[in-house]
Scaffold this motif. Structure first.
Motif, short mmCIF file in Angstrom:
data_model
loop_
_atom_site.label_atom_id
_atom_site.label_comp_id
_atom_site.label_asym_id
_atom_site.label_seq_id
_atom_site.Cartn_x
_atom_site.Cartn_y
_atom_site.Cartn_z
N HIS A 99 0.84 -1.20 0.00
CA HIS A 99 0.00 0.00 0.00
C HIS A 99 0.87 1.25 0.00
O HIS A 99 1.91 1.29 0.66
N ASP A 158 6.26 1.04 7.17
CA ASP A 158 4.85 0.73 6.85
C ASP A 158 4.35 1.64 5.75
O ASP A 158 3.81 2.69 6.04
N GLU A 172 -5.09 1.47 2.37
CA GLU A 172 -5.01 0.34 3.31
C GLU A 172 -5.21 0.84 4.73
O GLU A 172 -5.87 0.21 5.54
N GLU A 173 -4.63 1.99 5.01
CA GLU A 173 -4.65 2.50 6.39
C GLU A 173 -6.05 2.91 6.84
O GLU A 173 -6.34 2.90 8.02
N GLU A 233 4.06 -6.15 3.91
CA GLU A 233 4.00 -5.38 5.16
C GLU A 233 5.14 -5.81 6.09
O GLU A 233 5.64 -6.93 6.00
ZN LIG Z 1 0.79 -1.16 6.44
#
Ligand SMILES: [Zn+2]
Length: 432
Positions: free
Chosen positions: A105, A136, A170-171, A201
């Protein structure tokens, strides 16, 4: 798995991984410098194009998956109407299948306070790359692209198709979303055409993540009756009702949740129990008015043995009990997002290819772990029905969402090596 890779091929791949590292670092720094903050979802088109151009340069056929404003409004309700763009690159080997899809992502969470460096600077210090998204998970996107590039630079071609995707949102999760959820809905990722999915991830380079805990993100509002602040007895105080409810939830429900432990190992281990956390609180309009409304958001995390229905009714039971004992207690309960836990088998060719590669690169057996937070894996496993989907990437999960987020360059290199070898094991390679 295909026939065992030759010793020289393996060495050529490992050497080649070292040679692409500088480019991977530079690519990651450039990605960090594009501030794809979500919410609301900024700079997505720029980031998607940047990844797409890089993939194009490396020989991929590139496709952008865009949304109409109406679709954006529906799938990204907290996105301020900003554009959503996903990018997919395809690299064909000697045959079209099997298809191995790498996914990451592009979005990052907001910066927050307490940084000692520029969150969008991509600074390198003491062998680590700093910035929001370093771990991340822009590091994962860099690793997945340069792992495949390492194979090509080693003079090898895979027997199958490699896909690389960079997705949005995604978050911000969602039962549906404009990123991985959309790729599944539109059939870009489906059991008919996608054999394996690897989401990069950060769960530590020596772990293969097979699933995640469940989650409910929701909102509870208490209602009261407004009155003058000098005559509170004439009103019903929604803030005080909420305060009571929160302390009861902490006192009664939380100890029960802490007893429920995840049946499979989780990283970090402190997240092994079920949990409930309140995120935001908002109530009242003015000091001298008894408030008629108070809203909290909550975040409930479920361990493997829990079911969504049970987690819901457990929380609602606390609220219902208050309506029975306190005649003026009124509330509403709603959810933004809910997913049950996911978990896939370790007895698949995808997992075994990664386990072999981890053994070769790090000299250890991988941990099979569960992620504390949910990920896009749920769309692939639950919605598309693809069992062979794992999470494997560089970096530590404890770096996610913190100030001074960073990724060790050694980790980036190790994951490039592991992913390159795993790809070669899984699909098979040959000298074209
Ligand atoms: Zn992530």
């Amino acid at each position: 798995m295909r026939e065992t890779m030759r010793f020289e091929q393996k060495n050529a791949i490992l050497y080649s991984a070292e040679t692409v590292l500088d480019e991977a670092v530079a690519f990651l720094q450039a990605l960090i410098r594009i501030p794809t903050v979500n919410p609301p979802g900024e700079a997505y088109p720029t980031c998607a194009r940047y990844i797409g151009e890089q993939l194009h340069e490396l020989g991929y056929a590139v496709e952008y998956v865009e949304l109409t404003p109406a679709e954006v409004a529906e799938l990204a309700p907290y996105g301020d109407g900003l554009p959503r763009v996903n990018v997919i690159g395809r690299l064909h080997g000697s045959q079209l299948s099997p298809v191995l899809h790498f996914n990451g992502h592009m979005d990052v969470v907001p910066v927050g306070l307490g940084w000692s460096c520029d969150p969008f600077g991509g600074e390198v210090r003491n062998g680590r790359i700093f910035g929001r998204g370093a771990a991340d998970m822009k590091g994962g996107i860099a690793a997945q692209i340069y792992a495949v590039e390492a194979l090509r630079r080693a003079g090898l071609q895979v027997q199958g198709t490699i896909e690389q995707s960079g997705v949005v949102d995604e978050e911000s999760t969602g039962n549906r979303n404009a990123g991985m959820g959309l790729l599944v809905e539109r059939g870009y990722i489906s059991p008919d055409r996608t054999d394996y999915v690897v989401i990069t991830e950060p769960l530590h380079v020596n772990n293969i993540c097979l699933g995640h805990r469940g989650a409910i993100w929701g909102e509870i509002t208490t209602f009261g009756r407004q009155s003058h602040g000098s005559t509170p007895e004439r009103g019903v105080n929604a803030v005080e009702h909420m305060a009571d409810f929160i302390s009861e939830a902490i006192r009664e429900l939380r100890p029960r949740l802490q007893q429920r432990l995840n049946s499979v190992p989780i990283v970090p281990v402190s997240a092994r129990a079920a949990s409930l956390a309140f995120g935001t609180i908002e109530g009242g309009t003015y000091l001298n008015i008894v408030p008629e409304r108070c809203t909290v958001t909550f975040n409930r995390r479920l361990v493997m043995s829990e079911r969504l229905e049970d987690a819901r009714s457990e929380l609602c039971e606390l609220l219902e009990r208050r309506t029975r004992t306190q005649p003026d207690f009124r509330y509403s309960y709603s959810e933004r997002y809910a997913t049950g836990p996911t978990w896939v088998s370790s007895e698949t060719s995808l997992v075994q290819a990664f386990a072999t590669a981890i053994q070769e690169v790090l000299g250890q057996t991988p941990g099979y772990v569960c992620s504390p937070g949910t990920s896009d894996q749920r769309f692939v496993v639950n919605n598309a029905g693809i069992e062979q989907c794992i999470i494997y990437g560089p970096g530590e999960i404890t770096q996610a969402h913190i100030a001074d987020e960073s990724l060790a360059i050694d980790d980036l290199l190790a994951s490039i090596k592991v992913m390159a070898l795993a790809t070669a094991h899984l699909l098979g390679v040959y000298i074209p």
